[in-house]
Design an enzyme around this catalytic site. Structure first.
Site, mmCIF file in Angstrom:
data_model
loop_
_atom_site.group_PDB
_atom_site.id
_atom_site.type_symbol
_atom_site.label_atom_id
_atom_site.label_comp_id
_atom_site.label_asym_id
_atom_site.label_seq_id
_atom_site.Cartn_x
_atom_site.Cartn_y
_atom_site.Cartn_z
ATOM 1 N N GLU A 128 2.354 -10.950 -0.595
ATOM 2 C CA GLU A 128 3.561 -10.780 -1.404
ATOM 3 C C GLU A 128 4.664 -11.731 -0.946
ATOM 4 O OE1 GLU A 128 1.782 -6.615 -0.644
ATOM 5 O OE2 GLU A 128 1.840 -8.586 0.322
ATOM 6 N N CYS A 164 2.634 -3.270 2.351
ATOM 7 C CA CYS A 164 2.938 -2.594 3.614
ATOM 8 C C CYS A 164 4.405 -2.154 3.649
ATOM 9 C CB CYS A 164 2.616 -3.499 4.800
ATOM 10 S SG CYS A 164 3.635 -4.983 4.921
#
Length: 385
Positions: free
Chosen positions: A58, A84
């Site tokens: 990301e 995460c």
């Protein structure tokens, strides 16, 4: 959980899985993750986690946008795994996504890490982001699961995904009576086996194989950033320090002897003393210890005794069998030695997962233990259906 069915969503999540596969040999103990960002019907950024310590997928995609003078505001973000939400070697990805203000985040499956699982999805929803997740029955979910099977196993089952890699003849022999085994399989089989090594966090072998073949057990013929940990099960410390497996310090010795004795002979190797009642290595304890060390996938390249012991302990999740069109006869060495069941109905059962034909009439057959995936799927369904 919002289940998505739009063909385009499945398509772009599948692309995220494709991107994640770029890190197949290099991200452990982290999962393999890919990300793409779309706006107004166009893909405007892509990223994947290349290796531990570097930017996650990301972050990589968002950095790409920033370099091009763009942002993700109002965009759709497709990721094969829940982002995460904890600080590790890099900042949490969910914070970066919230700051980027996308309209929608679509993930293929949740992250089972207790520091993450479900938390990131909640954080995104609290920030006003529409969150969608695929159904566990979808094709892209199954692709995403296969890619991170070891990571899922380590967090959900508290042990790595363990596969046996075996090259055998048509009559199930791995060597002649005198131990000769080179080469049962062909070059294509060996190349494929090196890909298995490359994706594995660790390669497990036994002292019998080391004394017979003196293997290096390193990845060759496949480009990779790192070599898997080599684990030697040597209950009586019969190995010699000049053997190829000790060419560097990337070795763990599992033994029934004291750590002090092992360290005297092999000062550069890590040591685990894990004796069972028979003063052999306790493989169940070994798998738990490896999970604690962040090992996701273990491939056993061992002889019939280790193969049989792992099978008898109920630890084998997968068997990758390379079958050569040869016959070694009744004096050849069997694939494994394990206790016989009391009846055919009590025999340990595996399900056929995949079959592929290799050159020179070789076959690659993959079998799975039925309970292996069901434990993982049960965990996901109970928490996210």
């Amino acid at each position: 959980m919002t289940t998505i069915f739009a063909p385009s969503d499945e398509q772009f999540l599948s692309r995220a899985v494709d991107l994640a596969e770029n890190g197949l040999f290099s991200t452990s103990p982290n999962p393999h993750v890919g990300c793409l960002i779309r706006r107004n019907g166009r893909t405007i950024a892509e990223g994947w986690h290349k290796r531990t310590g570097l930017a996650h997928a990301e972050a990589m995609a968002l950095q790409q946008l920033q370099k091009n003078g763009k942002n993700a505001a109002g965009a759709e973000v497709f990721i094969n795994l829940e982002p995460c939400s904890h600080h590790g070697l890099t900042p949490p990805c969910v914070s970066a996504l919230v700051a980027a203000k996308p309209a929608r985040v679509i993930v293929a499956m949740p992250d089972p890490n207790p520091q993450v699982t479900g938390k990131s999805l909640h954080i995104l929803r609290q920030a006003g982001v529409l969150v969608s997740m695929t159904s566990p029955k979808s094709a892209v979910f199954l692709r995403a699961l296969e890619l991170n099977i070891g990571f899922m196993s380590r967090h959900i089952r508290r042990r790595p995904w363990l596969r046996l890699k075996i090259a055998a003849t048509l009559d199930g022999k791995t060597a002649l009576a005198d131990g000769q085994s080179r080469w049962i399989s062909n070059e294509a089989s060996r190349l494929d086996a090196h890909r298995l090594r490359a994706r594995s966090c660790a390669i497990l072998t036994g002292i019998g194989t080391v004394l017979q073949d003196n293997p290096a057990l390193t990845v060759r013929h496949v480009a990779t950033f790192r070599q898997p940990l080599r684990i030697l099960a040597d209950s009586k410390l019969k190995a010699r320090a000049d053997m190829k497996i000790f060419a560097d310090n990337n070795v763990l010795i599992a033994t029934a002897q004291s750590e002090k004795d092992a360290k005297k002979r092999f000062p550069d190797a890590a040591v685990l003393t894990l004796p069972n009642n028979e003063k052999k290595v306790d493989f169940e304890l070994l798998m738990k210890a490896l999970a604690d060390k962040g090992i996701n996938e273990v491939t056993a390249e061992a002889g019939r005794k280790i193969n049989g012991a792992l099978l008898a302990a109920g630890l084998v999740d997968e068997i990758v069998l390379y079958v050569a069109a040869r016959v070694f006869g009744d004096t050849g060495l069997d694939m494994l030695v394990s206790p016989s069941p009391s009846s055919p109905a009590d025999a340990r059962h595996f399900e056929l997962h995949d079959v592929s034909r290799l050159p020179a009439d070789n076959l690659k057959i993959v079998y799975r233990a039925p309970a292996a995936l069901s434990e993982i799927l049960k965990y996901i369904k109970e928490r996210f259906d």
